[in-house]
Design an enzyme around this catalytic site. Sequence first.
Site, short mmCIF file in Angstrom:
data_model
loop_
_atom_site.label_atom_id
_atom_site.label_comp_id
_atom_site.label_asym_id
_atom_site.label_seq_id
_atom_site.Cartn_x
_atom_site.Cartn_y
_atom_site.Cartn_z
CG HIS A 40 1.02 6.92 5.62
ND1 HIS A 40 2.23 7.42 6.06
CD2 HIS A 40 1.22 5.59 5.43
CE1 HIS A 40 3.11 6.42 6.13
NE2 HIS A 40 2.53 5.29 5.76
CG HIS B 71 0.15 1.38 7.62
ND1 HIS B 71 1.18 0.84 8.37
CD2 HIS B 71 0.76 2.21 6.72
CE1 HIS B 71 2.34 1.32 7.94
NE2 HIS B 71 2.11 2.16 6.94
CD GLU B 72 -0.75 2.57 3.11
OE1 GLU B 72 -0.30 3.72 3.06
OE2 GLU B 72 -0.02 1.56 3.14
CD GLN C 209 3.79 5.75 2.47
OE1 GLN C 209 2.76 5.25 2.05
NE2 GLN C 209 4.78 5.04 2.94
N GLY D 82 0.83 -1.20 0.00
CA GLY D 82 0.00 0.00 0.00
C GLY D 82 0.86 1.25 0.00
CB CYS E 256 6.02 2.13 7.01
SG CYS E 256 5.51 3.64 6.19
CG LEU E 257 6.84 0.93 0.82
CD1 LEU E 257 6.01 1.26 -0.40
CD2 LEU E 257 7.96 -0.03 0.46
#
Length: 174
Positions: A140, A136-137, A52, A47, A94-95
């Site tokens: 963000h 999670h997203e 990000q 995701g 997480c990226l």
Amino acid sequence: MSILEIIKVPNPLLKSISKEVKEFDSVLKNNVKDMYDTLYSSGNGIGLAAPQVAVMKRIIVIDIKENEKSNPLTFINPKIIKKSEETFVNEEGCLSIPEFYGSVERSKNISVEWFTENGKLKCSDFQGLMSICLQHEIDHLNGILFIDHLSKIKRKMAVEKVLKIKKKKKIINK
Ligand code: ZN
């Protein structure tokens, strides 16, 4: 195809609140396309939220592959309208915080309302990995990272680890 740079902690943009999408136009479609290109090029990501890649808009792309088959889902202006009291704890990564993982407690089931990239309103219930990933997203979009759900010490460790990796990369590139 545009692969965008994924920003990492402690970039302050990751702590900022993203703006609602108002126009469902070609700019939005390009944002979504670039985000999928970036997600797929990351290798292990499932995701990605627009902040990000330094696009401060409420856009999320998710692809939890089922039996190796791609299953892309795009969420514009997503809103959690209901969450179960029952929670579960899962390991997250997480990226924007590479090579760091931590256990986060989240609601087990959520109901989400969102728009498609064509401006169509949708609503659905999510469980399991999809529920974790969406929470999670959506965090963000509100400037919240999964490490914000951990202890202060773990949060500090995560940022230090990312900075260390960055430094190492710089030395190699010299
Ligand atoms: Zn993340």
